[in-house]
Write a protein that holds these residues in place. Structure first.
Motif, PDB file in Angstrom:
ATOM      1  N   PRO A  87       0.805  -1.239   0.000  1.00 43.57           N
ATOM      2  CA  PRO A  87       0.000   0.000   0.000  1.00 43.57           C
ATOM      3  C   PRO A  87       0.829   1.276   0.000  1.00 43.57           C
ATOM      4  N   LEU A  88       1.968   1.263   0.699  1.00 41.35           N
ATOM      5  CA  LEU A  88       2.815   2.457   0.753  1.00 41.35           C
ATOM      6  C   LEU A  88       3.928   2.416  -0.282  1.00 41.35           C
ATOM      7  N   GLY A  89       4.079   1.281  -0.971  1.00 34.52           N
ATOM      8  CA  GLY A  89       5.122   1.162  -1.980  1.00 34.52           C
ATOM      9  C   GLY A  89       6.491   0.948  -1.362  1.00 34.52           C
ATOM     10  N   PRO A  90       7.531   0.858  -2.192  1.00 35.16           N
ATOM     11  CA  PRO A  90       8.892   0.643  -1.697  1.00 35.16           C
ATOM     12  C   PRO A  90       9.418   1.867  -0.943  1.00 35.16           C
ATOM     13  N   GLY A  91      10.320   1.604  -0.007  1.00 31.46           N
ATOM     14  CA  GLY A  91      11.037   2.677   0.681  1.00 31.46           C
ATOM     15  C   GLY A  91      10.179   3.540   1.574  1.00 31.46           C
ATOM     16  N   ALA A  92       9.082   3.012   2.119  1.00 29.30           N
ATOM     17  CA  ALA A  92       8.160   3.855   2.883  1.00 29.30           C
ATOM     18  C   ALA A  92       7.929   3.394   4.319  1.00 29.30           C
ATOM     19  N   TYR A  93       8.320   2.188   4.657  1.00 23.57           N
ATOM     20  CA  TYR A  93       8.021   1.651   5.988  1.00 23.57           C
ATOM     21  C   TYR A  93       9.166   1.923   6.959  1.00 23.57           C
ATOM     22  N   ASP A  94       8.808   2.240   8.191  1.00 27.68           N
ATOM     23  CA  ASP A  94       9.807   2.494   9.229  1.00 27.68           C
ATOM     24  C   ASP A  94      10.330   1.208   9.846  1.00 27.68           C
ATOM     25  N   LYS A  95       9.448   0.222   9.978  1.00 28.67           N
ATOM     26  CA  LYS A  95       9.799  -1.044  10.620  1.00 28.67           C
ATOM     27  C   LYS A  95       9.153  -2.189   9.846  1.00 28.67           C
ATOM     28  N   VAL A  96       9.905  -3.282   9.676  1.00 28.88           N
ATOM     29  CA  VAL A  96       9.370  -4.489   9.057  1.00 28.88           C
ATOM     30  C   VAL A  96       9.720  -5.678   9.938  1.00 28.88           C
ATOM     31  N   LEU A  97       8.711  -6.450  10.291  1.00 33.37           N
ATOM     32  CA  LEU A  97       8.936  -7.722  10.970  1.00 33.37           C
ATOM     33  C   LEU A  97       8.808  -8.826   9.935  1.00 33.37           C
ATOM     34  N   LEU A  98       9.876  -9.598   9.770  1.00 34.86           N
ATOM     35  CA  LEU A  98       9.871 -10.724   8.844  1.00 34.86           C
ATOM     36  C   LEU A  98      10.115 -11.991   9.638  1.00 34.86           C
ATOM     37  N   ASP A  99       9.041 -12.619  10.089  1.00 34.01           N
ATOM     38  CA  ASP A  99       9.116 -13.916  10.748  1.00 34.01           C
ATOM     39  C   ASP A  99       8.874 -14.954   9.656  1.00 34.01           C
ATOM     40  N   ALA A 100       9.953 -15.379   9.015  1.00 37.69           N
ATOM     41  CA  ALA A 100       9.863 -16.123   7.763  1.00 37.69           C
ATOM     42  C   ALA A 100       9.443 -17.573   7.980  1.00 37.69           C
ATOM     43  N   PRO A 101       8.668 -18.131   7.046  1.00 40.40           N
ATOM     44  CA  PRO A 101       8.385 -19.571   7.079  1.00 40.40           C
ATOM     45  C   PRO A 101       9.697 -20.345   7.080  1.00 40.40           C
ATOM     46  N   CYS A 102       9.751 -21.435   7.864  1.00 41.11           N
ATOM     47  CA  CYS A 102      11.028 -22.120   8.037  1.00 41.11           C
ATOM     48  C   CYS A 102      10.817 -23.608   8.289  1.00 41.11           C
ATOM     49  N   SER A 103      11.913 -24.305   8.546  1.00 41.44           N
ATOM     50  CA  SER A 103      11.847 -25.747   8.764  1.00 41.44           C
ATOM     51  C   SER A 103      11.180 -26.113  10.084  1.00 41.44           C
ATOM     52  N   SER A 104      11.206 -25.217  11.058  1.00 43.44           N
ATOM     53  CA  SER A 104      10.481 -25.393  12.324  1.00 43.44           C
ATOM     54  C   SER A 104      10.730 -26.778  12.924  1.00 43.44           C
ATOM     55  N   GLU A 105      11.975 -27.036  13.274  1.00 45.22           N
ATOM     56  CA  GLU A 105      12.359 -28.369  13.739  1.00 45.22           C
ATOM     57  C   GLU A 105      11.636 -28.800  15.013  1.00 45.22           C
ATOM     58  N   ARG A 106      11.273 -27.856  15.862  1.00 42.76           N
ATOM     59  CA  ARG A 106      10.568 -28.278  17.082  1.00 42.76           C
ATOM     60  C   ARG A 106       9.209 -28.896  16.740  1.00 42.76           C
ATOM     61  N   HIS A 107       8.536 -28.320  15.728  1.00 41.69           N
ATOM     62  CA  HIS A 107       7.273 -28.916  15.302  1.00 41.69           C
ATOM     63  C   HIS A 107       7.511 -30.301  14.687  1.00 41.69           C
ATOM     64  N   VAL A 108       8.623 -30.453  13.989  1.00 42.10           N
ATOM     65  CA  VAL A 108       8.977 -31.750  13.413  1.00 42.10           C
ATOM     66  C   VAL A 108       9.174 -32.775  14.532  1.00 42.10           C
ATOM     67  N   VAL A 109       9.882 -32.371  15.578  1.00 41.59           N
ATOM     68  CA  VAL A 109      10.127 -33.262  16.712  1.00 41.59           C
ATOM     69  C   VAL A 109       8.818 -33.621  17.411  1.00 41.59           C
ATOM     70  N   HIS A 110       7.964 -32.622  17.652  1.00 39.89           N
ATOM     71  CA  HIS A 110       6.703 -32.873  18.345  1.00 39.89           C
ATOM     72  C   HIS A 110       5.767 -33.758  17.517  1.00 39.89           C
ATOM     73  N   ALA A 111       5.856 -33.631  16.210  1.00 40.50           N
ATOM     74  CA  ALA A 111       5.016 -34.455  15.334  1.00 40.50           C
ATOM     75  C   ALA A 111       5.621 -35.842  15.103  1.00 40.50           C
ATOM     76  N   ARG A 112       6.786 -36.093  15.735  1.00 38.77           N
ATOM     77  CA  ARG A 112       7.495 -37.361  15.553  1.00 38.77           C
ATOM     78  C   ARG A 112       7.720 -37.634  14.069  1.00 38.77           C
TER      79      ARG A 112
END
Length: 377
Positions: free
Chosen positions: A232-257
């Motif tokens: 909405p604001l286009g490039p170069g306009a945001y003061d802060k960006v949180l990027l919690d990126a999709p990942c391998s999430s090994e703890r979920h792998v362990v919990h799911a056996r």
């Protein structure tokens, strides 16, 4: 489900052995076997974030006296406002006191009993609290948005960190404009997860934040090279960006056996997407703005490796754009957080890693994060 054949069992055992070898090599055989892997196998510990938009009470009214007595407030570090002259603060209608007074109110408990599920507050009808790993709240706190900032949560579903960011943007004076004149744009490309994100934010945040556009839910493929131009604001306009990126999430792998289905190349494949997302986050930032890159992965390929490749990408982009007068660089600011993180995380080459076997005993994580700042060159 049909039982595994002998060949399938052998293949699954080989994958599990590879999983353990990979992370024992990264974290040390002794630590992996004695503390880290057992901490990953243990049930995930949750914190409870109070929704200040729903209630003025410190503890939701529906909690029993025994439940309330078992709660312990969590103190999050408070990063100072930067005095970097190259990073001017954006215009804001809030006073300096208002700009630093917003904070998160969250609790932990040593009780094995889970926190009660959120419920609608009797007067606001908004849900009273959100249960999540405190490391996620730490990430939102360290990004340090303040009222008046323009904030992008690039991979936002299911919405807990967006709720935290919105509360950090919330002015303390009721007469101030929504989010102090700033905004929060929360993005999720997957249709079902986007619908869940929208529903969750509508259940936690007042409608008055949506009607003037202070809060928006986006559905963009943020890994596309042109994604920043669609914001909405286009490039170069945001003061802060949180990027919690999709990942391998090994703890979920362990919990799911599911370690038997783990593949050694999955982290390298995930890192390609993570790098594309980081490029979009950096394009979205103004010069002087900051991105907090985070994953819940244990893999160095997905953590420091992505940051290192991101720095290389920026260097290449700078060479391409220098003649156009648009050159910018990236400074890693993670080391600036060192005085704040002793009780939470351990340092890495470019960032910090919250792990559930941390000596402080918080049992949070895993969560990796690195703080990057877009700078003029």
């Amino acid at each position: 489900m049909a039982p595994l054949t002998k060949a399938q069992k052998k293949q699954a055992q080989a994958a599990e052995d590879s999983f353990n070898r990979t992370y024992a090599a990264q974290y040390g055989e002794e630590r992996w076997q004695q503390t880290l892997y057992p901490a990953l196998v243990a049930p995930t510990r949750y914190a409870m974030l109070i929704n200040r938009y729903a209630t003025t009470s410190d503890i939701p009214e529906a909690f029993t006296q025994d439940e309330a007595q078992g709660l312990q407030p969590i103190t999050f570090p408070s990063p100072p406002l930067s005095s970097n002259p190259e990073k001017p603060e954006p215009p804001t209608t809030t006073t300096p006191a208002e700009a630093v007074s917003s904070s998160l109110l969250a609790y932990q408990s040593d009780s094995p009993t889970p926190f009660p599920p959120p419920h609608p507050h009797p007067s606001t009808r908004l849900l009273t609290h959100w249960n999540l790993d405190a490391a996620s709240l730490l990430a939102a706190t360290l990004l340090a948005p303040r009222p008046g900032n323009k904030v992008l949560d690039l991979c936002a579903a299911p919405g807990g960190k967006s709720l935290a960011l919105s509360q950090l943007l919330r002015p303390t004076t009721p007469s101030s404009p929504p989010l102090g004149g700033g905004c929060l744009h929360s993005n999720e490309p997957h249709p079902a997860r986007n619908q869940r994100l929208s529903s969750n934010l509508a259940s936690y945040l007042p409608a008055s934040l949506f009607s003037p556009g202070a809060i928006k839910v986006l559905r963009l493929d943020a890994s596309a090279p042109t994604a920043a131009t669609q914001l909405p604001l286009g490039p170069g306009a945001y003061d802060k960006v949180l990027l919690d990126a999709p990942c391998s999430s090994e703890r979920h792998v362990v919990h799911a056996r599911a370690t038997g289905s783990w593949r050694s190349g999955s982290s390298r494949q995930a890192a390609k997407t993570q790098l594309a997302l980081l490029a979009t986050a950096l394009r979205a930032l103004r010069v002087g703005g900051q991105v907090l890159y985070a994953t819940c992965s244990l893999s160095g390929d997905e953590n420091d490796g992505v940051v290192a490749r991101g720095l290389e990408w920026v260097a290449k982009e700078r060479r391409k754009t220098r003649l156009a007068g648009k050159a910018w660089g990236v400074a890693v600011r993670s080391a600036d957080l060192a005085p704040l993180l002793q009780a939470w995380a351990e340092p890495t080459a470019h960032g910090w890693l919250v792990l559930p076997d941390h000596p402080a005993g918080g049992r949070w994580g895993p969560l990796y994060f690195a703080l990057l700042e877009k700078v003029a060159v």
